[in-house]
Write a protein that holds these residues in place. Sequence first.
Motif, PDB file in Angstrom:
ATOM      1  N   UNK A 301       0.821  -1.212   0.000  1.00 27.79           N
ATOM      2  CA  UNK A 301       0.000   0.000   0.000  1.00 27.79           C
ATOM      3  C   UNK A 301       0.860   1.269   0.000  1.00 27.79           C
ATOM      4  N   UNK A 302       1.807   1.441   0.944  1.00 29.14           N
ATOM      5  CA  UNK A 302       2.645   2.651   0.853  1.00 29.14           C
ATOM      6  C   UNK A 302       3.518   2.663  -0.399  1.00 29.14           C
ATOM      7  N   UNK A 303       3.973   1.478  -0.845  1.00 24.83           N
ATOM      8  CA  UNK A 303       4.757   1.424  -2.072  1.00 24.83           C
ATOM      9  C   UNK A 303       3.944   1.890  -3.267  1.00 24.83           C
ATOM     10  N   UNK A 304       2.699   1.456  -3.346  1.00 26.39           N
ATOM     11  CA  UNK A 304       1.822   1.883  -4.435  1.00 26.39           C
ATOM     12  C   UNK A 304       1.587   3.386  -4.389  1.00 26.39           C
ATOM     13  N   UNK A 305       1.419   3.939  -3.189  1.00 24.33           N
ATOM     14  CA  UNK A 305       1.207   5.386  -3.062  1.00 24.33           C
ATOM     15  C   UNK A 305       2.404   6.155  -3.616  1.00 24.33           C
ATOM     16  N   UNK A 306       3.616   5.714  -3.279  1.00 27.55           N
ATOM     17  CA  UNK A 306       4.827   6.408  -3.742  1.00 27.55           C
ATOM     18  C   UNK A 306       5.007   6.229  -5.248  1.00 27.55           C
ATOM     19  N   UNK A 307       4.829   4.990  -5.742  1.00 19.88           N
ATOM     20  CA  UNK A 307       4.995   4.738  -7.182  1.00 19.88           C
ATOM     21  C   UNK A 307       3.951   5.497  -7.991  1.00 19.88           C
ATOM     22  N   UNK A 308       2.704   5.495  -7.508  1.00 13.24           N
ATOM     23  CA  UNK A 308       1.646   6.202  -8.221  1.00 13.24           C
ATOM     24  C   UNK A 308       1.891   7.695  -8.260  1.00 13.24           C
ATOM     25  N   UNK A 309       2.353   8.240  -7.143  1.00 11.06           N
ATOM     26  CA  UNK A 309       2.683   9.669  -7.106  1.00 11.06           C
ATOM     27  C   UNK A 309       3.787   9.994  -8.103  1.00 11.06           C
ATOM     28  N   UNK A 310       4.830   9.166  -8.137  1.00  8.39           N
ATOM     29  CA  UNK A 310       5.940   9.403  -9.053  1.00  8.39           C
ATOM     30  C   UNK A 310       5.522   9.318 -10.513  1.00  8.39           C
ATOM     31  N   UNK A 311       4.665   8.328 -10.836  1.00  8.82           N
ATOM     32  CA  UNK A 311       4.233   8.168 -12.224  1.00  8.82           C
ATOM     33  C   UNK A 311       3.436   9.374 -12.703  1.00  8.82           C
ATOM     34  N   UNK A 312       2.520   9.874 -11.869  1.00 11.64           N
ATOM     35  CA  UNK A 312       1.685  10.982 -12.322  1.00 11.64           C
ATOM     36  C   UNK A 312       2.470  12.292 -12.357  1.00 11.64           C
ATOM     37  N   UNK A 313       3.433  12.468 -11.466  1.00 10.61           N
ATOM     38  CA  UNK A 313       4.283  13.660 -11.540  1.00 10.61           C
ATOM     39  C   UNK A 313       5.095  13.631 -12.841  1.00 10.61           C
ATOM     40  N   UNK A 314       5.616  12.465 -13.192  1.00 14.46           N
ATOM     41  CA  UNK A 314       6.350  12.334 -14.456  1.00 14.46           C
ATOM     42  C   UNK A 314       5.434  12.588 -15.652  1.00 14.46           C
ATOM     43  N   UNK A 315       4.202  12.060 -15.605  1.00 17.89           N
ATOM     44  CA  UNK A 315       3.260  12.257 -16.697  1.00 17.89           C
ATOM     45  C   UNK A 315       2.884  13.728 -16.834  1.00 17.89           C
ATOM     46  N   UNK A 316       2.709  14.414 -15.702  1.00 20.97           N
ATOM     47  CA  UNK A 316       2.389  15.845 -15.749  1.00 20.97           C
ATOM     48  C   UNK A 316       3.563  16.639 -16.304  1.00 20.97           C
ATOM     49  N   UNK A 317       4.784  16.262 -15.936  1.00 18.96           N
ATOM     50  CA  UNK A 317       5.967  16.938 -16.462  1.00 18.96           C
ATOM     51  C   UNK A 317       6.056  16.745 -17.976  1.00 18.96           C
ATOM     52  N   UNK A 318       5.754  15.523 -18.443  1.00 14.98           N
ATOM     53  CA  UNK A 318       5.755  15.267 -19.881  1.00 14.98           C
ATOM     54  C   UNK A 318       4.651  16.047 -20.580  1.00 14.98           C
ATOM     55  N   UNK A 319       3.491  16.173 -19.924  1.00 16.35           N
ATOM     56  CA  UNK A 319       2.369  16.904 -20.524  1.00 16.35           C
ATOM     57  C   UNK A 319       2.719  18.368 -20.779  1.00 16.35           C
ATOM     58  N   UNK A 320       3.600  18.930 -19.943  1.00 18.28           N
ATOM     59  CA  UNK A 320       3.976  20.338 -20.105  1.00 18.28           C
ATOM     60  C   UNK A 320       5.054  20.531 -21.164  1.00 18.28           C
TER      61      UNK A 320
END
Length: 352
Positions: A301-320
């Motif tokens: 559960x905490x691992x998923x929270x960290x991985x999910x946060x990292x993936x969406x931050x990377x996706x948002x950075x790519x979106x910009x």
Amino acid sequence: MEQIRKDQLTKKDTQKRLMKRLSAPHPAALILILSIGALILIMTASISIGVSDIGWRDILESFTAFDSSSTSHVIIRDLRIPRILAAALVGAFLAVSGVIMQALTLNPLASPSIMGVTSGSAFMIAVAFAFHPQSSYWQLILWSFAGAGLGTGMVFLIGSFSKRGLTPVKLALAGAAVSALLQSLSTIIAIHFNVARDISFWFAGGVAGVRMESVRLIGILAFAGLIVAFALSRSLTIMGLGEEMAKGLGIRIGWIKFISVLVVLILTGAAVSIAGTVGFIGLVIPHIAKKVMGMNYRWVIPGSAVFGAGLLVLADMAARTINPPYETPVGALTALIGVPFFLFLARKEGRG
């Protein structure tokens, strides 16, 4: 009598071994620490990268000596930090929701986007814009929660008509059908009531324009959901052994399922209310976390929270940065990863 005593001893031995396994040190702890460090680096890099590249010195000074007349400082404080925090929160919420859904249903295809949860939230937000255009942000959150419950209920209702039970693929197909229906209804409402521009953000998915006030409001509520999710980790791990074993070890199955569903609705509703329908994070990340962390949900559960946060931050950075100065919808980028992954899992489960 002797057989009953043997059964009791066997049950106690099983419980002792399980409790020892749950409390034993695990290499996932080191992986989690390293992942948190990587997430911090990704978030820091995301502050620097964008249409306007900002130097590390400006980033440091925006925290230590903020200057309201500096364009870079204003961009950092008012635009990038809120959207990066929002992306991290939304990614964590969706990933943890997916973990809980997969644990409850024992369905590797379960996720908020596939099971109709996110589409339900977006549909009710469309209804709110059409019939209650003056809704406050808190009211939109409540509409989003209600929609999450509606989507989930419809999926399981349709799936319950199956003669051979709720197989993973059947639930996924029911979720796809419900998602398509709710998205169509949302589009009809948007066109008929002339609110397409207002709700287009929720359909595209993204964290552009998110304000710190919104992050604070949703963060408090959903942070409580993450704490409850972590508290459920031991019970979810035991339930993975089977409901009969879990009952024998004293787990109250009904209460755990009820609380878990509430947590999923809260986390998913919070994510949709701030970022719209960002798909597939709740499908992909739980599988990665279980592969890396093992099957103990105390770490998954905490691992998923960290991985999910990292993936969406990377996706948002790519979106910009893909097509500046225009923004690419974050939901489109996550789908590029999620759709092939979903097809692979569906094919695998179909064979099973």
